[in-house]
Enzyme design. Structure first.
Site, PDB file in Angstrom:
ATOM      1  N   GLU A  44      45.212  59.224  22.548  1.00  0.00           N
ATOM      2  CA  GLU A  44      44.513  58.795  21.336  1.00  0.00           C
ATOM      3  C   GLU A  44      43.110  59.399  21.330  1.00  0.00           C
ATOM      4  O   GLU A  44      42.185  58.829  21.926  1.00  0.00           O
ATOM      5  CB  GLU A  44      44.383  57.269  21.302  1.00  0.00           C
ATOM      6  CG  GLU A  44      45.695  56.522  21.365  1.00  0.00           C
ATOM      7  CD  GLU A  44      45.581  55.147  20.720  1.00  0.00           C
ATOM      8  OE1 GLU A  44      46.257  54.933  19.715  1.00  0.00           O
ATOM      9  OE2 GLU A  44      44.800  54.316  21.210  1.00  0.00           O
ATOM     10  N   GLU A  98      38.887  51.107  22.335  1.00  0.00           N
ATOM     11  CA  GLU A  98      38.015  50.011  21.858  1.00  0.00           C
ATOM     12  C   GLU A  98      37.663  49.060  23.008  1.00  0.00           C
ATOM     13  O   GLU A  98      36.590  48.481  23.033  1.00  0.00           O
ATOM     14  CB  GLU A  98      38.706  49.278  20.698  1.00  0.00           C
ATOM     15  CG  GLU A  98      38.690  50.137  19.436  1.00  0.00           C
ATOM     16  CD  GLU A  98      39.816  49.876  18.460  1.00  0.00           C
ATOM     17  OE1 GLU A  98      40.520  48.856  18.592  1.00  0.00           O
ATOM     18  OE2 GLU A  98      39.997  50.714  17.550  1.00  0.00           O
ATOM     19  N   HIS A 109      42.669  50.789  26.037  1.00  0.00           N
ATOM     20  CA  HIS A 109      42.454  51.262  24.674  1.00  0.00           C
ATOM     21  C   HIS A 109      40.974  51.634  24.526  1.00  0.00           C
ATOM     22  O   HIS A 109      40.106  50.976  25.095  1.00  0.00           O
ATOM     23  CB  HIS A 109      42.849  50.167  23.678  1.00  0.00           C
ATOM     24  CG  HIS A 109      42.853  50.676  22.265  1.00  0.00           C
ATOM     25  ND1 HIS A 109      41.694  50.830  21.537  1.00  0.00           N
ATOM     26  CD2 HIS A 109      43.861  51.095  21.464  1.00  0.00           C
ATOM     27  CE1 HIS A 109      41.996  51.328  20.350  1.00  0.00           C
ATOM     28  NE2 HIS A 109      43.305  51.497  20.279  1.00  0.00           N
ATOM     29  N   GLY A 128      41.252  55.163  13.632  1.00  0.00           N
ATOM     30  CA  GLY A 128      40.702  54.373  12.536  1.00  0.00           C
ATOM     31  C   GLY A 128      39.801  55.150  11.598  1.00  0.00           C
ATOM     32  O   GLY A 128      39.081  54.565  10.790  1.00  0.00           O
ATOM     33  N   SER A 140      45.106  57.533  13.559  1.00  0.00           N
ATOM     34  CA  SER A 140      45.320  57.776  12.126  1.00  0.00           C
ATOM     35  C   SER A 140      46.701  58.336  11.806  1.00  0.00           C
ATOM     36  O   SER A 140      46.858  59.133  10.879  1.00  0.00           O
ATOM     37  CB  SER A 140      44.221  58.677  11.552  1.00  0.00           C
ATOM     38  OG  SER A 140      42.964  58.030  11.654  1.00  0.00           O
ATOM     39  N   GLY A 173      47.587  51.911  14.402  1.00  0.00           N
ATOM     40  CA  GLY A 173      46.651  50.840  14.079  1.00  0.00           C
ATOM     41  C   GLY A 173      46.671  50.526  12.590  1.00  0.00           C
ATOM     42  O   GLY A 173      47.472  49.727  12.120  1.00  0.00           O
ATOM     43  N   ASN A 223      49.782  48.397  16.760  1.00  0.00           N
ATOM     44  CA  ASN A 223      48.630  47.740  17.376  1.00  0.00           C
ATOM     45  C   ASN A 223      47.870  47.024  16.262  1.00  0.00           C
ATOM     46  O   ASN A 223      47.103  47.644  15.523  1.00  0.00           O
ATOM     47  CB  ASN A 223      47.746  48.801  18.057  1.00  0.00           C
ATOM     48  CG  ASN A 223      46.500  48.197  18.679  1.00  0.00           C
ATOM     49  OD1 ASN A 223      46.356  46.974  18.726  1.00  0.00           O
ATOM     50  ND2 ASN A 223      45.599  49.044  19.134  1.00  0.00           N
ATOM     51  N   TRP A 224      48.106  45.718  16.161  1.00  0.00           N
ATOM     52  CA  TRP A 224      47.490  44.954  15.064  1.00  0.00           C
ATOM     53  C   TRP A 224      46.029  44.604  15.357  1.00  0.00           C
ATOM     54  O   TRP A 224      45.352  44.042  14.506  1.00  0.00           O
ATOM     55  CB  TRP A 224      48.313  43.688  14.787  1.00  0.00           C
ATOM     56  CG  TRP A 224      49.591  43.959  14.051  1.00  0.00           C
ATOM     57  CD1 TRP A 224      49.801  44.953  13.136  1.00  0.00           C
ATOM     58  CD2 TRP A 224      50.828  43.231  14.128  1.00  0.00           C
ATOM     59  NE1 TRP A 224      51.090  44.888  12.648  1.00  0.00           N
ATOM     60  CE2 TRP A 224      51.742  43.839  13.245  1.00  0.00           C
ATOM     61  CE3 TRP A 224      51.258  42.126  14.862  1.00  0.00           C
ATOM     62  CZ2 TRP A 224      53.040  43.379  13.065  1.00  0.00           C
ATOM     63  CZ3 TRP A 224      52.559  41.665  14.690  1.00  0.00           C
ATOM     64  CH2 TRP A 224      53.439  42.278  13.802  1.00  0.00           C
ATOM     65  N   LYS A 225      45.561  44.897  16.540  1.00  0.00           N
ATOM     66  CA  LYS A 225      44.154  44.648  16.894  1.00  0.00           C
ATOM     67  C   LYS A 225      43.769  43.210  16.554  1.00  0.00           C
ATOM     68  O   LYS A 225      44.597  42.310  16.680  1.00  0.00           O
ATOM     69  CB  LYS A 225      43.257  45.693  16.221  1.00  0.00           C
ATOM     70  CG  LYS A 225      43.743  47.129  16.494  1.00  0.00           C
ATOM     71  CD  LYS A 225      42.776  48.199  16.091  1.00  0.00           C
ATOM     72  CE  LYS A 225      43.356  49.565  16.424  1.00  0.00           C
ATOM     73  NZ  LYS A 225      42.470  50.668  16.146  1.00  0.00           N
TER      74      LYS A 225
HETATM   75  P1  PGA Z   1      44.643  53.953  13.999  1.00  0.00           P
HETATM   76  O1  PGA Z   1      44.544  53.183  15.399  1.00  0.00           O
HETATM   77  O2  PGA Z   1      46.090  54.217  13.735  1.00  0.00           O
HETATM   78  O3  PGA Z   1      44.026  53.012  13.009  1.00  0.00           O
HETATM   79  O4  PGA Z   1      43.841  55.213  14.130  1.00  0.00           O
HETATM   80  C1  PGA Z   1      45.301  53.594  16.499  1.00  0.00           C
HETATM   81  C2  PGA Z   1      44.933  52.781  17.699  1.00  0.00           C
HETATM   82  O5  PGA Z   1      43.781  52.357  17.794  1.00  0.00           O
HETATM   83  O6  PGA Z   1      45.749  52.538  18.587  1.00  0.00           O
END
Ligand code: PGA
Length: 240
Positions: free
Chosen positions: A158, A96, A94, A164, A197, A218, A16-18
């Site tokens: 998640e 976010e 997600h 993150g 993470s 991420g 997931n490159w966001k």
């Molecule tokens: P992260 O993000 O690996 O940076 O914790 C995962 C995600 O948001 O899907």
């Protein structure tokens, strides 16, 4: 209809490159973002990079899709438009998006249903916040988020407090939540990814858990060397 189901110890590793530019290594011949035996790899770039990721031979999904097929929704892209362009998968709900765009469980359900009708595979993200975890409500929250979802989805558990933050959950805790999720799903072959993470250091312990079928990655997906370790670890654990 596209279906992606659990096969014994074959892993799905999703990047997931966001809202980031894809790492340049992603588009080279030696890209760690290509599937290898035992590990399917999918990437989720921003809308701007969907096309070029696919042109470089990667398996590509979008980070969001709107349920309405078309119309006056400035700034949005629909599930149908993604499917018409032959993209493969889409993230739904997600944390976010839930936080920054006010997406509710009901909206996520509508999105996942629209994705399936359009011919996309939805990866539906669920997970509790830190305060829900500290008050012991993680199972109740995840159960609510799963309620009414169509069967043919991929899930990503998640925990929001692990995303993150560098604070991954323990493998035992993740396994407990994955087993709980599987126990309440109508379809036991559902693929359940772990996200939060995951990195080159902790991936082996997480992916060794029997109910963890892969990862939604991420931060570590922006570091090709770290991501390569995750994909190669998955392939090794799969027994190929
Ligand atoms: P992260 O993000 O690996 O940076 O914790 C995962 C995600 O948001 O899907």
């Amino acid at each position: 209809m596209l279906l992606y189901e659990r096969m014994s110890r074959k892993f799905l590793i999703a990047a997931n490159w966001k809202m980031n530019i894809p790492p340049v290594e992603a588009f080279t011949d030696a890209s760690p973002f290509r599937s290898i035996a035992g590990a399917d790899v999918w990437v989720f770039p921003s809308f701007l990079d969907l096309h070029s990721a696919r042109e470089h031979g990667l398996i590509v999904g979008a980070q969001y899709g709107r349920a309405d097929a078309k119309g006056s929704f400035t700034g949005d892209v629909s599930m149908q438009m993604l499917a018409d362009q032959h993209y493969h998968a889409v993230l739904c709900g997600h944390s976010e998006r839930r936080k920054n765009h006010g997406e509710t469980d009901a909206m996520v359900l509508v999105q996942a249903t629209a994705a399936i009708s359009a011919g996309l595979i939805p990866i539906v993200c669920v997970g509790e916040t830190e305060s829900e975890r500290t008050t012991g409500r993680q199972e109740e929250v995840v159960k609510r988020q799963l309620s009414g979802l169509p069967q043919d989805v991929i899930l990503a558990y998640e925990p929001v407090w692990a995303i993150g933050t560098g604070k991954s959950t323990t493998p035992e805790d993740a396994q407990h939540m994955h087993a709980f999720i599987r126990s309440i799903l109508p379809k036991k072959e559902t693929v359940i990814l772990y996200g939060g993470s995951m990195n080159g250091k902790n991936c082996e312990n997480l992916l060794s858990q029997p109910d963890i079928d892969g990862g939604l990655i991420g931060a570590a997906s922006l570091k090709p060397d770290d991501f390569r370790i995750i994909v190669e670890t998955a392939a090794r654990l799969s027994g190929k």
